[in-house]
Structures are given as structure tokens and as C-alpha cells.
Design a protein around this motif. Structure first.
Motif, PDB file in Angstrom:
ATOM      1  N   GLN A  76       0.846  -1.196   0.000  1.00  0.00           N
ATOM      2  CA  GLN A  76       0.000   0.000   0.000  1.00  0.00           C
ATOM      3  C   GLN A  76       0.878   1.242   0.000  1.00  0.00           C
ATOM      4  N   SER A  77       1.894   1.221   0.841  1.00  0.00           N
ATOM      5  CA  SER A  77       2.861   2.320   0.890  1.00  0.00           C
ATOM      6  C   SER A  77       4.118   1.835   1.601  1.00  0.00           C
ATOM      7  N   ASN A 133       4.982   0.473  -5.709  1.00  0.00           N
ATOM      8  CA  ASN A 133       3.812  -0.364  -5.430  1.00  0.00           C
ATOM      9  C   ASN A 133       4.141  -1.795  -5.015  1.00  0.00           C
ATOM     10  N   LYS A 182      -1.130  -4.118   1.296  1.00  0.00           N
ATOM     11  CA  LYS A 182      -2.508  -3.988   0.815  1.00  0.00           C
ATOM     12  C   LYS A 182      -3.389  -5.025   1.505  1.00  0.00           C
ATOM     13  N   HIS A 185      -3.572  -7.989   3.655  1.00  0.00           N
ATOM     14  CA  HIS A 185      -2.332  -7.987   4.441  1.00  0.00           C
ATOM     15  C   HIS A 185      -1.653  -9.352   4.519  1.00  0.00           C
TER      16      HIS A 185
END
Length: 198
Positions: A76-77, A133, A182, A185
């Protein structure tokens, strides 16, 4: 004029000998030593066709080097600079696993978030790339030794453990974690499973 040309040829030969063979045979990273850049510029000045020949040689070397994607973790980051430093310290601590100087950690580029881990027999490199990403781990090298393959799984398992800690350490606030996965998880666990059956 002839002695000058002879000196240049000697310098070119020495510069080629200074590049470690495993870097030529496995993957060609940009050198960070100004001395080699000087010799490259000098070659281009004396023989403009050399640059085209070198580019073709680089393409062949890259193809010959081989690259095999072992792990891909969608994220996600992430905080790439801090995470690269974290992984670099971890891998530096693993350099003597299982024996002294078995591995060598390297950061090949200051522009990209990559950490390379070279095996001592020069048959393979583990390359960890922190993308926007995804986090990927690739094996570079077409013919890794059996000893490399045996140690590779140990190192990757350790890296996955470190990434798991970065993503799920409850002592660190979620917004301060180096890595967020994301939903749902489970990308690190999927990567472990893929390696187990791969």
C-alpha cells in the motif's frame, strides 16, 4: 605519439582488470568510481564507435546474466529510504552466514532503492528492489551454484521476517511503519508459501 597510444592501451587493460569478474559475469551495475568514467570518456574520444559496441555488449551481458523473480509483495505504501537502510543493516549483519565473508551487501545506486547481496562464489546475487507499489526480490545469475541455492532460501526467509516486522510491529504507530501491505495484508505469507512450493 606511439608511446602515448601504448600507455592508453595499458590503462584500458588495467581498468578492465580492476572490475571484479562477478560484476561482469552476473550483472553490469553502473560503476561509481570516477576513474572508470574517465577511461570511458577517453575511449569515446579516441574511438567513437566504441560506445555503440559497448552498448551492444552491455545488452548481451544483461541477457546472459539472467534474472529470476523470486518474490513480489504488493504494498500500500512504504518509506523507501528508511526501509532500504533497515534492510542494508540487516543484510550487513548476515554477511558471515554461515561462514565468514559468505555474502557481501551493496547499494548499487543512490538513485534507486535497491540492495544487492553478492554470494562469495560469484554465481549469484540477490537483488531487493523497493518500488512504489511492490517489493521484489530477484536472483541475478544464470547458473547459481548449489551452495548459493541452499543459502538463498535462508537469506530470503530472513528478509521476509524483517519485512513482516516492519509491516506489523504493534509498538510502532501504523502511520510510522516503514511498510504497509494492501488488504488483506497476507502478501508476505503468500510469498513464503510460493517459495516453499516453488
Amino acid at each position: 605519439m606511439k608511446p602515448f597510444v601504448a600507455v592508453l592501451i595499458c590503462l584500458f587493460t588495467i581498468s578492465d582488470a580492476l572490475v571484479p569478474s562477478f560484476r561482469r559475469n552476473i550483472v553490469r551495475h553502473e560503476t561509481q568510481l570516477g576513474m572508470f568514467n574517465f577511461f570511458d570518456s577517453l575511449r569515446r574520444y579516441i574511438d567513437p564507435s566504441w560506445e555503440n559496441n559497448e552498448e551492444k555488449a552491455d545488452e548481451k551481458d544483461d541477457e546472459a546474466a539472467g534474472s529470476h523473480r523470486l518474490v513480489s509483495i504488493p504494498v500500500q505504501s512504504l518509506k523507501p529510504g528508511a526501509l532500504r537502510l533497515f534492510l542494508m543493516f540487516y543484510l550487513m549483519g548476515m554477511q558471515n552466514t554461515p561462514d565468514r565473508q559468505t555474502w557481501r551487501a551493496n547499494q548499487p545506486s543512490s538513485d534507486e532503492y535497491i540492495v544487492d547481496f553478492y554470494y562469495h562464489d560469484q554465481s549469484g546475487i540477490l537483488s531487493i528492489k523497493l518500488g512504489e507499489n511492490e517489493v521484489t526480490i530477484d536472483r541475478l545469475g544464470t547458473n547459481p551454484s548449489n551452495a548459493y541455492i541452499m543459502q538463498e532460501s535462508v537469506i530470503i526467509e530472513g528478509v521476509l521476517n524483517e519485512l513482516h516486522t516492519c509491516a506489523f510491529d504493534e509498538s510502532v504507530a501504523k502511520e510510522d511503519r516503514l511498510l504497509l501491505l494492501k488488504e488483506p495484508h497476507d502478501a508476505i505469507e503468500k510469498a513464503r508459501d510460493a517459495l516453499s512450493f516453488g
